[in-house]
Design a protein around this motif. Structure first.
Motif, short mmCIF file in Angstrom:
data_model
loop_
_atom_site.label_atom_id
_atom_site.label_comp_id
_atom_site.label_asym_id
_atom_site.label_seq_id
_atom_site.Cartn_x
_atom_site.Cartn_y
_atom_site.Cartn_z
N THR A 15 0.82 -1.22 0.00
CA THR A 15 0.00 0.00 0.00
C THR A 15 0.85 1.27 0.00
OG1 THR A 15 -0.32 -0.14 2.39
CG2 THR A 15 -2.07 -1.02 1.00
N ARG A 16 1.94 1.30 0.76
CA ARG A 16 2.78 2.51 0.76
C ARG A 16 3.45 2.69 -0.60
NH1 ARG A 16 4.52 6.41 3.91
NH2 ARG A 16 6.47 7.43 3.36
N SER A 17 3.94 1.62 -1.19
CA SER A 17 4.57 1.71 -2.49
C SER A 17 3.56 2.15 -3.56
CB SER A 17 5.20 0.37 -2.87
OG SER A 17 5.92 0.47 -4.08
N LEU A 18 2.31 1.70 -3.44
CA LEU A 18 1.30 2.17 -4.38
C LEU A 18 1.06 3.66 -4.20
CD1 LEU A 18 -1.96 0.53 -5.51
CD2 LEU A 18 -1.90 2.93 -4.91
N ASP A 45 2.12 9.68 3.30
CA ASP A 45 1.56 8.98 4.47
C ASP A 45 0.03 8.99 4.44
OD1 ASP A 45 4.07 8.34 5.52
OD2 ASP A 45 4.19 10.23 6.63
N ARG A 46 -0.55 10.14 4.15
CA ARG A 46 -2.01 10.25 4.10
C ARG A 46 -2.58 9.35 3.00
NH1 ARG A 46 -3.74 15.96 3.51
NH2 ARG A 46 -3.26 16.00 5.71
N LEU A 47 -1.95 9.39 1.81
CA LEU A 47 -2.46 8.57 0.72
C LEU A 47 -2.28 7.08 1.02
CD1 LEU A 47 -3.83 8.43 -2.00
CD2 LEU A 47 -1.58 8.69 -3.08
N ALA A 48 -1.19 6.71 1.67
CA ALA A 48 -0.98 5.30 2.05
C ALA A 48 -2.08 4.84 3.01
CB ALA A 48 0.40 5.11 2.66
N GLU A 49 -2.44 5.68 3.97
CA GLU A 49 -3.52 5.33 4.90
C GLU A 49 -4.85 5.19 4.17
OE1 GLU A 49 -3.50 8.35 7.94
OE2 GLU A 49 -1.48 7.77 8.63
#
Length: 167
Positions: A15-18, A45-49
């Motif tokens: 998810t973070r890499s995406l 960070d926000r987009l990963a969450e």
């Protein structure tokens, strides 16, 4: 590119890499079309969450292209959610890092997510003829609808892919 990519469903480990890929793709593809302050304000960070919450709620929504442990592209496709639904399926996103343009990654993502038995729609920036030409190769056609994109003042146009015999 010499590396071989894999097409996979999104899992928590990616998810973070995406999120990193998504932001990088916007910055690579839309600089000059989307205001710089919008592109510069994206927060990984926000987009990963948000991506993780979306993955949990809709586990089959995201398909990713991965080289080693890095997401280099992704597609987001599922049941249409537009205010005025015109097809049962919608392609919400298809992004590939610029370094991978022309390699077949986008083709493999499209093959992985496009439903063979259902009409599909998508929205694309009006001033993005490269993307529109790509989608036309997969049977998408402009249907005349336009809207202002949610995060920018840019206009989007809708494209629809009709499957013969689909209802």
């Amino acid at each position: 590119m010499d590396a071989t990519w894999r097409i996979l469903p999104l899992t928590a480990e990616y998810t973070r890499s995406l999120a990193e890929c998504h932001i990088a793709c916007w910055r690579e593809a839309y600089r000059g079309l989307v205001p710089d302050h919008v592109l510069d304000a994206f927060d990984i960070d926000r987009l990963a969450e948000q991506t993780e919450r979306l993955r949990v709620a809709h586990p089959r929504l995201n398909t990713i292209a991965v080289v080693e442990d890095e997401v280099i592209g992704f597609a987001r496709e599922g049941a249409a959610m537009d205010d005025s639904v015109v097809t049962p399926r919608q392609l919400f996103a298809l992004y590939v890092r610029a370094a991978w343009y022309g390699t077949g990654v986008a083709h493999d993502l499209m093959r992985a997510v496009l439903a063979e038995d259902a009409d599909t729609s998508l929205w694309v920036f009006e001033e993005n003829p490269r993307a529109q030409a790509f989608y036309k190769k997969y049977g998408f056609e402009l249907d005349g609808e336009r809207r202002v994109e949610a995060f920018t003042p840019a206009l989007e146009v809708r494209m629809v892919r009709r499957v013969t015999g689909a209802r």
